[in-house]
Motif scaffolding. Structure first.
Motif, mmCIF file in Angstrom:
data_model
loop_
_atom_site.group_PDB
_atom_site.id
_atom_site.type_symbol
_atom_site.label_atom_id
_atom_site.label_comp_id
_atom_site.label_asym_id
_atom_site.label_seq_id
_atom_site.Cartn_x
_atom_site.Cartn_y
_atom_site.Cartn_z
ATOM 1 N N LYS A 190 27.231 9.796 66.369
ATOM 2 C CA LYS A 190 28.398 9.695 65.487
ATOM 3 C C LYS A 190 28.633 8.242 65.078
ATOM 4 O O LYS A 190 28.869 7.938 63.906
ATOM 5 N N LEU A 191 28.573 7.362 66.084
ATOM 6 C CA LEU A 191 28.791 5.943 65.797
ATOM 7 C C LEU A 191 27.707 5.395 64.875
ATOM 8 O O LEU A 191 27.990 4.588 63.980
ATOM 9 N N ALA A 192 26.454 5.854 65.120
ATOM 10 C CA ALA A 192 25.347 5.392 64.275
ATOM 11 C C ALA A 192 25.542 5.850 62.834
ATOM 12 O O ALA A 192 25.293 5.089 61.884
ATOM 13 N N THR A 198 27.065 4.712 57.331
ATOM 14 C CA THR A 198 27.976 4.906 56.198
ATOM 15 C C THR A 198 28.671 3.598 55.840
ATOM 16 O O THR A 198 28.772 3.233 54.658
ATOM 17 N N ALA A 199 29.136 2.893 56.883
ATOM 18 C CA ALA A 199 29.808 1.612 56.641
ATOM 19 C C ALA A 199 28.851 0.612 56.002
ATOM 20 O O ALA A 199 29.232 -0.137 55.087
ATOM 21 N N LEU A 238 28.352 1.549 52.396
ATOM 22 C CA LEU A 238 29.519 1.150 51.605
ATOM 23 C C LEU A 238 29.566 -0.362 51.421
ATOM 24 O O LEU A 238 29.875 -0.863 50.327
ATOM 25 N N LEU A 239 29.250 -1.072 52.509
ATOM 26 C CA LEU A 239 29.262 -2.533 52.428
ATOM 27 C C LEU A 239 28.194 -3.024 51.466
ATOM 28 O O LEU A 239 28.442 -3.921 50.639
ATOM 29 N N LEU A 240 26.993 -2.421 51.572
ATOM 30 C CA LEU A 240 25.909 -2.817 50.679
ATOM 31 C C LEU A 240 26.273 -2.511 49.230
ATOM 32 O O LEU A 240 25.983 -3.301 48.318
ATOM 33 N N LYS A 241 26.923 -1.358 49.062
ATOM 34 C CA LYS A 241 27.337 -0.980 47.702
ATOM 35 C C LYS A 241 28.355 -1.970 47.164
ATOM 36 O O LYS A 241 28.295 -2.388 45.990
ATOM 37 N N GLU A 242 29.296 -2.357 48.032
ATOM 38 C CA GLU A 242 30.306 -3.320 47.600
ATOM 39 C C GLU A 242 29.690 -4.671 47.283
ATOM 40 O O GLU A 242 30.085 -5.351 46.333
#
Length: 513
Positions: A332-334, A339-340, A343-347
């Motif tokens: 779950k953490l992985a 996902t984070a 999202l960070l890469l996308k940002e």
């Protein structure tokens, strides 16, 4: 060591000590007899009958479950006929010697524990002799009983020191013989040899005892003697394992290996033998009138092992459950981390206003694709687009509507490019499009299509229903395989220059550089 030690002159000790165990008179007479195969049964019976207690023990033993004879033996002469002379001698000596203790004070040496362990070893030796077909099982029993007699002698000669030697051996995981030699200058095997000389014991009894710690040193002996030595070695390991709860005794797996290596006894045969040793010990202890308190039995050790295994299995199941729960949590953490990161890469790569690629991401992409085009001789084109009337929208309707017009343009551009291409907001009202594997003529067609789509697609103002039309000036440049490689900065400058040419030519048009 806490107690000061000194080297022992063991010959002097054996000659002068008044407290060492002595050979009973009956035993001395039996040992003194030579040519046992030709001796008269009446002579042997006469010697044994001098000791009423000993005679009674022999008859009780012969009629016990230990021998399981089909008929009751009522006289000593009958017992001698049934057992045979050699077996009778060994059994008689066993009764005479078992339970010997100091004639003086016992000191700190535990005679009861010593004889209990010795009896364990003796019973194991007899069972091993029966399994391997050794000539006399009672002789093996007697050798097992006397196997560590030297320990008893040293315990009497230097009681305080020897108790510390035993403790040092147990605590330091060092062999008892090595500690004895270091602190006393002699070991219990050498002591046993000198004691046997004093007692005048026959060689066939002494040799197996003296070599049982190191069978490999007696490899030149005859086969029967070698077998006897190996029996005593394995019996010694069994005695230590069954008796000592914390010792240099072997583990069960090591016992199986030793029994197989020295006597070719299979693991199954050894397990059955250990069960028989358990049963025989219960029988023989009473016959020898020893108050035996055994710390371990084979069945008891198996129960401990099974209980331990049960605990291990329970702990293992608990750990597996915890591990599975931890694994699920880690997954779950992985996933959350992935996902984070996405999202960070996308940002990091995305322009927050339009959702297009930002300038940094676009330049990384263009640099990579330019080099790939140079390497594989593929064409690549670049469109540099500037909105013509964004300033008037900002001035008339405000920056909110200006931002909406940028988003409107971005949506149009997204629909006009292929998945392999990349469109980005380069800054302010400027947009760029990288067209991979595209030549100049195709790039001009694409640019014209984009220009028309922007000009013909109105967008509605946020407030009110008024429709607005945007136009764009587009500069086009391309690199073809016939050209020399150029840098990314030069490539961008050419497209930017072409865009300004379109602006100067009247806007809402395309220009090729």
């Amino acid at each position: 060591m806490r107690t000061e030690t000194k080297k022992l002159d063991i010959r002097k000790v054996l000659a002068e000590s008044e407290h060492l165990p002595t050979m009973p008179a009956v035993a001395k007479q039996l040992i003194s007899l030579s040519e046992w195969d030709d001796i008269d049964l009446k002579v042997v019976a006469g010697i044994i009958n001098k000791d009423i207690s000993l005679s009674s023990k022999i008859l009780r033993t012969v009629n016990s479950a230990f021998y399981a004879l089909p008929h009751k033996i009522s006289t000593l002469s009958q017992a001698l006929v049934v057992l045979g002379l050699r077996a009778t001698r060994s059994l008689t000596l066993s009764f005479c010697l078992a339970g010997m203790s100091s004639r003086g004070k016992a000191g700190r040496f535990d005679y009861s524990s010593f004889w209990t362990r010795s009896l364990n070893t003796a019973v194991a030796a007899r069972e091993l002799a029966l399994v391997t077909g050794f000539r006399t099982d009672e002789e093996a029993f007697l050798a097992g009983l006397l196997q560590d007699i030297g320990i008893m002698v040293l315990g009497q000669c230097a009681p305080a020191v020897y108790q510390e030697i035993i403790e040092l051996s147990a605590e330091g995981d060092v062999s008892l013989i090595d500690v004895e030699r270091e602190h006393l200058g002699v070991d219990h095997v050498e002591v046993a040899r000198l004691l046997f000389e004093k007692w005048n014991l026959p060689p066939q009894l002494c040799v197996p005892i003296l070599y049982h710690h190191a069978p490999e040193k007696a490899e030149r002996s005859d086969e029967e003697t070698l077998l006897s030595i190996r029996i005593q070695n394995v019996a010694g390991h069994i005695g230590a394992w069954l008796y000592l709860s914390k010792s240099h005794g072997s583990s069960l797996e090591e016992l199986k290996d030793i029994a197989c290596r020295y006597l070719t006894i299979s693991p199954k045969e050894l397990e059955a033998l250990l069960y028989r040793v358990d049963m025989r010990m219960e029988e023989i202890a009473g016959l020898f009138e020893l108050n035996v308190e055994r710390p371990n039995t084979y069945s008891g050790l198996l129960e401990k092992v099974q209980a331990t295994l049960g605990d291990i299995v329970t702990d293992q199941e608990r750990l597996l459950r915890e591990l599975e729960a931890s694994k699920i949590e880690a997954q779950k953490l992985a996933e959350q981390l992935r996902t984070a990161n996405r999202l960070l890469l996308k940002e990091v790569r995305m322009d927050s206003l339009t959702g297009l690629a930002n300038r940094q991401h676009f330049e990384d992409f263009l640099h990579r694709e330019l080099n790939r085009s140079f390497r594989y001789n593929h064409s690549i084109a670049l469109l540099f687009l500037d909105l013509d009337n964004l300033k008037s929208i900002n001035d008339r309707y405000g920056h909110l509507e200006g931002s909406n017009s940028l988003r409107h343009c971005a949506e149009i551009l997204k629909r006009q490019v292929r998945a392999s291409d990349l469109v980005a907001r380069y800054g302010g009202d400027e947009f760029v499009i990288a067209l991979v594997e595209t030549g100049g003529s195709d790039a001009m067609l694409a640019a014209e299509r984009v220009r028309q789509c922007i000009a013909e697609t109105p967008f509605v103002l946020t407030e009110g229903s008024e429709k607005m039309h945007l136009t764009a000036s587009i500069g086009v440049t391309a690199w073809e395989p016939k050209m020399k490689p150029i840098s990314m900065d030069v490539f961008l400058e050419r497209a930017d220059s072409a865009m300004y040419q379109a602006k100067r030519a009247g806007k809402n048009r395309i220009s090729l550089s």
